[in-house]
Scaffold this active site. Structure first.
Site, PDB file in Angstrom:
ATOM      1  N   SER A 561       0.769  -1.257   0.160  1.00  0.00           N
ATOM      2  CA  SER A 561       0.002   0.197  -0.038  1.00  0.00           C
ATOM      3  C   SER A 561       0.858   1.426   0.078  1.00  0.00           C
ATOM      4  O   SER A 561       1.583   1.544  -0.745  1.00  0.00           O
ATOM      5  CB  SER A 561      -0.996  -0.126   1.257  1.00  0.00           C
ATOM      6  OG  SER A 561      -1.911   0.795   1.094  1.00  0.00           O
ATOM      7  N   HIS A 676      -8.000  -4.986  -1.238  1.00  0.00           N
ATOM      8  CA  HIS A 676      -6.766  -4.203  -0.761  1.00  0.00           C
ATOM      9  C   HIS A 676      -6.015  -5.101  -0.123  1.00  0.00           C
ATOM     10  O   HIS A 676      -4.685  -5.255  -0.106  1.00  0.00           O
ATOM     11  CB  HIS A 676      -6.886  -2.878   0.032  1.00  0.00           C
ATOM     12  CG  HIS A 676      -5.892  -2.060   0.236  1.00  0.00           C
ATOM     13  ND1 HIS A 676      -4.971  -1.588  -0.851  1.00  0.00           N
ATOM     14  CD2 HIS A 676      -5.392  -1.610   1.185  1.00  0.00           C
ATOM     15  CE1 HIS A 676      -4.336  -0.944  -0.410  1.00  0.00           C
ATOM     16  NE2 HIS A 676      -4.026  -0.717   0.732  1.00  0.00           N
TER      17      HIS A 676
END
Length: 701
Positions: A561, A676
């Site tokens: 991320s 994610h």
């Protein structure tokens, strides 16, 4: 209770990831824009081709099979702690294992939970539901109606994306309520929805209801009050934000005697305005600095400063926690009590109320201590939280502040499996309820803390977990460095079995951008200060070599991320420091990050690339724009997920394509599901984890 909202790299966007006319680049030529079409056939063909190459290089060997099997065994074992949350008389848990791949939402009583083999009351069998409805459901969470707790709003995602379907569930009848009929249930189609109960027939909701209902970041722009049995189009608008805001949300506090309603306007990722919504619709501003975090519990307002705040004749430092009676504050009083102030080594990590007490979690050089604060007639009593394990990281998992002073806390370390402890402040001492098994032999493996000196002289702490050896060895350096997220010691069976016990050293860098030393550790690297994050991480890498722990050829870096962005920068700016890099669900194209999915919400962290003065410093490090065909790069594994609707998979796709174009050593893997987190179930997570470790062993050993 109104709680301070956590600010993490988390998502909200209903944009579909396909390019639109306003998503064209404002400068330069990008030959790989077509890879931004998330589910386009050409893009997915490219993904499948690259997945096949990566799997061919990493999965066709016995070591990969062993790694995958070991990780899957750890993920699926029944010996894991079933963590719970107290809601009324029941303890609730969501559980996945090899039999229940998608999971069970279930509950039990405390008396049952403390036994070795609790009897669980299964409320939702997600595997059965997915099969019956022909959907790839992934559990995203639930909200119970307070105080009755006989209804729940359950969020279900297709494939693990942030966007979810919200459905009302009748706990007594064990069934979802149909959205139509005599007693229709609340139902919202797939979207990035914010929802909260007001009463059994009313909710606050913010969701995608068509043009104009979302901010530029893709979060709800409207907060509405929606009555059961009425069309969503008729819901009453309580607050309307600006398109440039990050998000608008509304919530209800049903605490008896303290019932209140609130609206939060997130102006950007770090600045918010908070309003109490009076019964007549009047909005009353809670007049605190916009960058401060607040929480309201019973009669108390707590304010956590994120910058220096001058109030009348007093100046409160960054990272302080201040207390005042809520009604007094609204009436104009500023007689604040400072109940925590940081120093050079200590910061407030987080805090949680029980009914009568406030528990503080304090980090001192990234080591955890807890304190109990109790308001009374003579001010705030402050005492240490005694009876907890030493030399471990401790987090507060749950309290039920409406009801009691009960708490559940979790203790773990890099080589210490988790212990779940329970107690009641003022009544019982902390008692171990559950103990996780040891998934690897930690005999002889030590944890040490060192400090590296960054380019500007800042001392940057890092942890080293390793078995003793006299010569440098394979080392994995992990970092994140953003959004005020602290990296504290925690146990990982997969890491231990796949890396530590095989002779690898694991390092965690507590670089700036995190929250290890309070808000200032983060705010100094925002926007133009971003280079300090990269310099800190590079300093740790060099310090590991200087101490003889590893060599550049034996040193790998890993991050995901925002940490994936860090990995892209290490590749393009500091390639000489590393022998391999693992870059997961990353941001990499910082020229266009604000145009893709939730990216616009992160401009408070990175800056706005459409502002020339800000693009000037972003362009210095944006990995996609800084690939150098003449440079020598270490091999990199880039991994993402098609269903990641938070950080667009095009970041990873385009970076891999461009590296491949100029002949650099790159492997690419994209899980078609997973969101994610990169995986939708334990099988996918085990596969993805084994890929990472096999890549590392191939490149470093």
């Amino acid at each position: 209770m109104f709680r301070e909202r956590g600010r993490v790299l988390s998502g909200a966007s209903s944009k579909n990831g396909r390019m639109t006319s306003d998503q064209q680049p404002t400068t330069g030529h990008d030959p790989y824009l077509w890879l931004e079409d998330v589910t386009g056939e050409s893009a997915l063909d490219w993904v499948r081709q690259h997945n096949a190459v990566t799997e061919g290089q990493l999965t066709d060997n016995e070591r990969f099979d062993r790694l995958q099997s070991d990780v899957r065994e750890i993920l699926d074992t029944d010996a894991r702690i079933p963590y719970v949350r107290r809601r009324g008389e029941f303890l609730y848990n969501f559980w996945r294992d090899s039999t229940h791949v998608r999971g069970l939402w279930r509950r039990t009583t405390f008396d049952q939970y403390v036994t070795d083999d609790p009897e669980w009351d299964v409320l939702v069998d997600l595997d059965a539901l997915a099969e019956a409805e022909g959907e790839n459901w992934v559990w995203k969470g639930t909200q119970l109606l307070r105080p009755h707790r006989n209804r729940a709003l359950i969020s279900l995602s297709r494939g693990g994306a942030d966007a979810a379907v919200v459905r009302e569930f009748d706990i007594d009848k064990r069934e979802f309520l149909a959205p139509e009929g005599e007693n229709p249930g609340f139902y919202l189609p797939e979207a990035k929805t914010d929802i909260d109960w007001i009463d059994i027939d009313t909710v606050y909701v913010g969701t995608d209801i068509g043009p104009g209902s979302l901010t530029d970041s893709g979060y709800p722009r409207l907060a509405q009050r929606w009555k059961r049995g009425t069309p969503l189009s008729s819901a009453e608008t309580v607050y309307e934000g600006q398109a440039t805001d990050v998000a608008i949300s509304a919530s209800h506090d049903p605490t008896p005697g303290f019932e209140r309603d609130f609206v939060t306007r997130s102006v950007d990722f770090y600045n918010s305005q908070h309003f109490e919504v009076r019964p007549d619709g009047e909005l009353v501003l809670v007049d605190v600095p916009e960058d401060a975090g607040i929480s309201i519990h019973h009669e108390w307002l707590l304010i956590r400063t994120k910058s220096v705040w001058a109030v009348e004749d007093t100046e409160y430092p960054t990272g302080a926690l201040l207390a005042i009676r809520y009604d007094d504050f609204l009436a104009g009083s500023r007689a604040l009590t400072s109940i925590f102030e940081p120093d050079a080594h200590s910061s407030l990590e987080h805090y949680t109320w029980t009914r009568d007490h406030l528990i503080l979690v304090v980090l001192t050089d990234v080591r955890t201590t807890l304190r109990i604060l109790t308001p009374g007639e003579n001010g705030w009593e402050d005492r240490p939280f005694e009876g907890l394990p030493e030399l471990t990281s401790i987090e507060i998992l749950d309290t039920d502040p409406d009801v009691s002073n009960e708490y559940f806390v979790n203790s773990s370390g890099y080589t210490s499996p988790a212990t779940l402890l329970h107690g009641v402040i003022g009544e019982t001492e902390p008692t171990a309820l559950k103990q996780a098994p040891s998934f690897f032999d930690a005999e002889g493996i030590t944890t040490e803390q060192f400090f590296a000196t960054s380019a500007d002289g800042t001392q940057v702490p890092y942890f080293v977990v390793r078995s003793p050896r006299s010569e440098p060895g394979p080392t994995l350096l992990y970092g994140y460095g953003g959004f005020e997220i602290s990296l504290t010691p925690s146990y990982s069976g997969s890491l231990g079995r796949a890396w530590l016990t095989q002779g690898g050293t694991y390092v965690v860098a507590n670089i700036r951008g995190g929250g290890e030393y309070g808000p200032g550790w983060h705010t100094q690297v925002l926007k133009a200060g971003r280079h300090k994050v990269h310099e800190d991480f590079a300093a740790v890498a060099r310090d590991l070599v200087d101490r003889g722990i590893t060599t550049p050829d034996l040193l790998a870096a890993q991050g995901g991320s925002n940490g994936g962005l860090l990995m892209g920068i290490m590749l393009t700016k500091y390639p000489e420091l590393f022998g391999a890099i693992v870059c997961q669900v990353p941001l990499l194209d910082m020229r266009r990050f604000h145009l893709l999915l939730a990216g616009a919400s992160w401009m408070a962290e990175y800056g706005d690339p459409d502002v020339p003065e800000e693009w000037a410093f972003i362009s210095e490090y944006s990995p996609y724009q800084n690939i150098d065909a003449a440079a020598s790069y270490p091999p990199i594994l880039i991994a993402t997920s098609t269903r990641d609707d938070r950080v667009h998979p095009a970041h990873a796709r385009k970076m891999a394509a461009k590296l491949e174009e100029v002949g650099k050593p790159v492997l690419y893997f994209e899980n078609i599901e997973g969101g994610h987190g990169g995986a939708a179930d334990n099988a996918q997570l085990a596969f993805k984890t084994a890929l990472t470790y096999e890549f590392l062993w191939q490149k470093l050993a």
